[in-house]
Each structure stands twice: as structure tokens, then as C-alpha cells.
Motif scaffolding. Structure first.
Motif, PDB file in Angstrom:
ATOM      1  N   GLU A  17      -7.005  -2.637 -12.239  1.00 14.12           N
ATOM      2  CA  GLU A  17      -8.015  -1.425 -12.378  1.00 14.12           C
ATOM      3  C   GLU A  17      -7.342  -0.041 -11.999  1.00 14.12           C
ATOM      4  N   TYR A  18      -7.768   0.869 -12.593  1.00 10.60           N
ATOM      5  CA  TYR A  18      -7.414   2.330 -12.326  1.00 10.60           C
ATOM      6  C   TYR A  18      -6.049   2.665 -12.407  1.00 10.60           C
ATOM      7  N   ALA A  28      -3.146  -5.239  -9.529  1.00  5.96           N
ATOM      8  CA  ALA A  28      -3.136  -4.021  -9.051  1.00  5.96           C
ATOM      9  C   ALA A  28      -4.111  -3.340  -9.105  1.00  5.96           C
ATOM     10  N   ARG A  29      -4.402  -2.261  -8.205  1.00  4.83           N
ATOM     11  CA  ARG A  29      -5.624  -1.281  -8.226  1.00  4.83           C
ATOM     12  C   ARG A  29      -5.216  -0.067  -7.831  1.00  4.83           C
ATOM     13  N   ASP A  30      -5.346   1.047  -8.513  1.00  2.00           N
ATOM     14  CA  ASP A  30      -5.124   2.259  -8.299  1.00  2.00           C
ATOM     15  C   ASP A  30      -3.707   2.658  -8.315  1.00  2.00           C
ATOM     16  N   VAL A  31      -3.162   2.761  -9.384  1.00  2.00           N
ATOM     17  CA  VAL A  31      -1.696   3.181  -9.470  1.00  2.00           C
ATOM     18  C   VAL A  31      -1.638   4.297 -10.713  1.00  2.00           C
ATOM     19  N   ARG A  75       1.043  -1.219   0.045  1.00  2.00           N
ATOM     20  CA  ARG A  75       0.029   0.106  -0.005  1.00  2.00           C
ATOM     21  C   ARG A  75       0.741   1.254   0.170  1.00  2.00           C
ATOM     22  N   ASN A  91      -1.260  -7.737  -5.247  1.00  2.00           N
ATOM     23  CA  ASN A  91      -2.158  -6.680  -4.475  1.00  2.00           C
ATOM     24  C   ASN A  91      -1.415  -5.486  -4.270  1.00  2.00           C
ATOM     25  N   THR A 150      -1.749  -1.490  -4.122  1.00  2.00           N
ATOM     26  CA  THR A 150      -2.612  -0.308  -4.099  1.00  2.00           C
ATOM     27  C   THR A 150      -2.403   0.937  -3.909  1.00  2.00           C
ATOM     28  N   ASP A 151      -2.856   1.981  -4.389  1.00  2.00           N
ATOM     29  CA  ASP A 151      -2.509   3.381  -3.955  1.00  2.00           C
ATOM     30  C   ASP A 151      -1.168   3.782  -4.204  1.00  2.00           C
TER      31      ASP A 151
END
Length: 513
Positions: free
Chosen positions: A427-428, A388-391, A335, A357, A359-360
Motif C-alpha cells: 500500500e501507498y 510493504a506500506r508507505d514507501v 521502519r 513489513n 514502512t515509512d
């Protein structure tokens, strides 16, 4: 009654009176273990004499230059914050040398002791033929077990080389500090490893080990500093702190990591940490594509910052950000990693890899040079028990003389990923204000991006300072020269002043428990 009180006062005063610290000398050529060791002409001969002696706070042990011992040095006594126990070199001849090969798992060990400084020594722990062995070996081992908090350890100005441990385990090699607490949670608070040369070692260069690293069992080391070290020709990983909060990894040079070990290795990375600051380091020539990046932000970690680093000629690429499936007991994922103002040049295979996993994360203001002979995956999302999500990729300069590709994992071929355009199911993954210069395939949408397919790399000074670890003299001058070159290069590439940061631990309100 007055007589008794007077005697008690004398007794208490006697207890409070400090015992004077002493300096002891050890000379493998002229010493005598029957002497008292308190003068050079009355030096001890063996390290066994030091190991058995009840050192006290403030004592110094001076090992005479030119001495060679075929035995280990084991320190088990503690100093204090104001009076550490110090082991150092004296004299003008070559460094005092400890050769532990075949006689001990370690050359130097600090075992369940605190406020100890070791400096100025040469340490080897080789095998016949100089090849990686089948048993764990250490150059310098700092180990604390079942003792709570261990403070005030410093390993400095040592020359550790030809340590041939097993490449089947990451927890052995050049300099290893381990905190183990099967019965009582244990950690380091204040350990500094600086200005050491670590050369030709297996498996790890400088490694931290802890068993207090899971989400449910969290007791991180604090005030961990790894600074100004040269780590070169390493079987596996170069520098890896584990289980820390607020660690500083600053101005280290790691070259030729991943040279012999099977499995996954990288140059400089951290594992299960909070608020690690990795800044002003060079990681180069990592020799594997199983990972193989110069830098990595890894498992169960929060708020890792990679700042003002230089990555070049690593077979696996520049930066891996990764963690497997989130688990309520072991792993909260990766994170809040920030990679800002770094420079990558001629890294291969995968420049930015987002695995599992994550994120951020923020990747901002970096400059990436891809050579004319290279075909790389500039940004690739890969699966590791998730995606991954939100990079966010913001204001980076992707300067490509060869070819750069973007996408997500569609298959594997050994250490390499087959990719297809698009990042889903990640995502994102967002891009904003980046420069895409040269040939880019599958380039993502960037509303304020700059695109120029006619890019030609301008001439620049890439003559990185080098140092021959076979000749350790002059290392201090090299560090000064290397830092100066790094600062000049970074200012040129980033077109902005270099402002280093201070490492800060997670606040009380953000603690894991």
C-alpha cells in the motif's frame, strides 16, 4: 597513632603509584621463551608465552616481521582508556603471520577484555585443500560474554585471508565481533574495525553477533565503526553489523560476496539495528540471486540511512528493504529506511525490492543505470509475512538502456520472482518527480515524472579502482585513490556536492525501552 597513620599513608601511596608499562618482543626465528622479552635481543619465541603472560594496561607486544607461528594469539587482559594494551608489528620484513589452520578455531582472539588494539598482522585459518570446512573458524575473533559493557576495541591494518569456516553458519569467518549475554546483558561500546584486508573467507567477511537484539531483549552496541576495509571473495555476507545503535559503516569495498554459501547473502547490510549510517561504500559482483543485492536494510531495524554508496554488477540487484511479520516480542519491522544519493550500475534481477513489513521508507535522489543487455525488476514488492506500506520514490533517475519492469510478486522460480503489474496488496507505494528514461514496463503513475523512451547512455568514466589482495602492499594508497574516485563519480552522477554525515544514535526519547 601518628606512626600508624604514617604507615597507612605510605601504604596508600604505594597502591596509587602506577606500574610502568612495558614493551615485549616476540620473534619466532630467534626468540627464547626463557628470556624476559623486554628487548629485541631478548625476545620471546612463542605466542603461547604471550597468552600466558599477565599483560597490564599500557603494555605493548611487538611481533617481529618475518615471523610465522602455527599457533593462535589469545588476549584476555584489559588495558584502560588512556593506556590500552597494544599488539602490533615491528620490523621491515613481511608482516608477522599467524597460521591457525588445524590448530585453533581462531588466529587471533580478544576474549572478555577491553581497551585492546591489534594491528599490522597477517592471519590465516585454512583447511586442507583451501575449501570451506564443517566447523566454525575465525581469522580474528573479538568476544565478550556476560560482562556488561566492553569498551575500546580496535582491529586495524590487518591482512586476514584464507579463513575456511563453515558456510552453514553466519557467525564465523574473517573478522567477527560477538557480544553474548545469557546471564548478564553484554554489548560493545566503542569498537573500530578499519583498514583491514579480508580475502577468501567463509562464511562472513566482517560480522557482528549479539543475542540482545529482540524487541523485548534490547541492549545494542554503540560507537561501532567499520571503515576503510576491503572484503573480497566471501562465501556468504560481506559486512553485517547486528544489534547496534548509531553504527557507522563507511568507505568499505565489498566484492564477490555470496561466492560459496547456500541460502541468502548480500554485500553490505545490517540486522536488528537503530540509526545505522551506511555511506560511501562500494558493493560489487555479489554472486547469488538468493537476495544477492549489494545493499540491504533488514530485520527489526529503525532509521537505516544508505547514503552515497556505489552498487554495481551484483547478481541480485542494488537494494533490499525487508522484515518479516511484526511481533511484540521479537520484531518491530523495518521502519524509516532512507536510501538517498546512491548510484547503481549494471546491477541485475531486482534493483529495489520491498519485502514484507517495510514502512515509512524514502528512496530519493538515486541514479540507476541499467545496461543494454539487462532486463530487471526496477521496483518489486514481495511478500514476507506481509507487505510493504508507505514507501516513497522521489527524484530518482532511472536510466535504462535495457528493460525495467515494475510490479509485485505473483510467484517464485528458485531465487527469482515472477511479477505482475501493480504493487497491491502493498500500500501507498508512491512516485514523485522521477525520471523514467528508456524502456519501462508497468511503469507506475508519477504526477511530476519525466518520461523519455529514446534514452541513450552517454560515455562516462566507470574505470573503478581495483586492488589485488594477494599483494597487500600499497593498500593505504589504494584507499586514498578509491575514495577520491568515488567522490568524483558521485558528484558527476548526482550533479551536486557530496556531503557525508555523522552517525548518531537514537535519542533517549526514542529508545526502545
Amino acid at each position: 597513632m601518628w606512626v600508624a597513620a604514617g604507615l597507612l599513608g605510605v601504604w596508600v601511596a604505594g597502591l596509587a603509584a602506577p606500574v610502568a608499562a612495558e614493551t615485549y618482543h616476540v620473534n619466532a626465528l630467534t626468540g627464547d621463551d626463557r628470556a624476559d622479552g623486554t628487548r629485541p635481543e631478548r625476545a620471546w619465541r612463542s605466542l603461547a608465552r604471550v597468552n600466558a603472560f599477565p599483560l597490564k594496561a599500557g603494555d605493548k607486544v611487538m611481533l617481529t616481521a618475518g615471523s610465522v607461528w602455527r599457533e593462535s594469539l589469545t588476549l584476555t587482559r584489559s588495558g584502560t582508556a588512556s593506556a590500552p594494551i597494544i599488539v602490533a608489528a615491528t620490523g621491515q620484513l613481511p608482516r608477522p603471520r599467524i597460521e591457525a589452520g588445524g590448530v585453533s578455531p581462531h588466529g587471533v582472539a580478544v576474549l572478555n577484555a577491553e581497551y585492546v588494539t591489534v594491528s599490522g598482522l597477517e592471519v590465516t585459518n585454512d583447511t586442507p585443500g583451501g575449501v570451506a570446512g564443517t566447523e566454525s573458524r575465525f581469522g580474528i575473533l573479538v568476544s565478550a560474554q556476560d560482562r556488561g559493557v566492553t569498551r575500546g576495541i580496535r582491529i586495524a591494518d590487518t591482512y586476514v585471508h584464507d579463513v575456511r569456516g563453515t558456510n552453514a553458519r553466519k557467525d564465523n569467518g574473517g573478522i567477527v565481533f560477538q557480544a553474548l549475554g545469557p546471564k548478564r546483558p553484554t554489548r560493545f561500546q566503542g569498537i573500530t574495525i578499519e583498514r583491514n584486508i579480508v580475502w577468501r573467507v567463509d562464511r562472513s567477511g566482517i560480522a557482528g553477533i549479539s543475542d540482545q537484539v529482540t524487541r523485548a531483549n534490547w541492549f545494542p552496541g554503540e560507537q561501532v565503526v567499520i571503515r576503510d576495509n576491503l572484503v573480497e571473495d566471501v562465501g556468504g555476507d560481506g559486512i553485517v553489523p547486528r544489534g547496534t545503535d548509531g553504527a557507522l559503516i563507511e568507505h568499505n569495498i565489498v566484492r564477490q560476496a555470496g561466492a560459496r554459501a547456500p541460502g541468502y547473502s548480500a554485500g553490505i547490510w545490517q540486522w536488528s539495528t537503530d540509526n545505522s549510517l551506511i555511506q560511501l561504500n562500494e558493493a560489487a559482483y555479489t554472486r547469488t540471486r538468493y537476495d544477492g543485492q549489494g545493499f540491504d536494510s533488514d530485520f527489526n531495524s529503525r532509521r537505516t540511512t544508505l547514503l552515497y554508496n556505489f552498487s554495481h554488477d551484483n547478481q541480485g540487484g542494488f537494494l533490499l528493504i525487508c522484515s518479516p511479520r511484526v511481533d511484540d516480542r521479537d520484531n518491530l519491522g523495518n521502519r524509516g529506511t532512507v536510501a538517498r544519493f546512491n548510484v547503481s550500475r549494471n546491477d541485475g534481477t531486482r534493483i529495489f525490492q520491498l519485502a514484507g513489513n517495510v514502512t515509512d521508507a524514502l528512496v530519493e535522489g538515486n541514479v540507476v543505470h541499467v545496461g543494454a543487455a539487462l532486463d530487471v525488476q526496477m521496483v518489486v514488492a514481495t511478500q514476507w509475512d506481509g507487505w510493504a506500506r508507505d514507501v516513497r520514490f522521489r527524484s530518482n533517475a532511472f536510466r535504462v538502456a535495457g528493460t525495467a519492469r515494475y510490479g509485485r510478486e505473483a510467484g517464485r522460480s528458485g531465487p527469482d520472482y515472477l511479477i505482475q503489474p501493480g504493487f497491491a496488496p502493498a500500500e501507498y507505494i508512491a512516485f514523485d518527480g522521477n525520471s523514467f528514461l528508456g524502456r519501462h514496463i508497468g511503469v507506475p503513475q508519477d504526477p511530476s515524472g519525466r518520461y523519455d523512451a529514446t534514452y541513450v547512455a552517454p560515455p562516462a568514466d566507470w574505470d573503478v579502482p581495483v586492488f589485488d589482495p594477494a599483494r597487500p602492499e600499497g593498500f593505504s594508497d589504494f584507499l586514498i585513490h578509491h575514495r577520491s574516485w568515488m567522490m568524483t563519480m558521485l558528484q558527476r552522477e548526482l550533479n551536486a556536492p557530496v556531503r557525508l554525515q555523522q552517525a548518531q544514535p537514537i535519542s533517549l526519547f526514542e529508545a526502545r525501552r
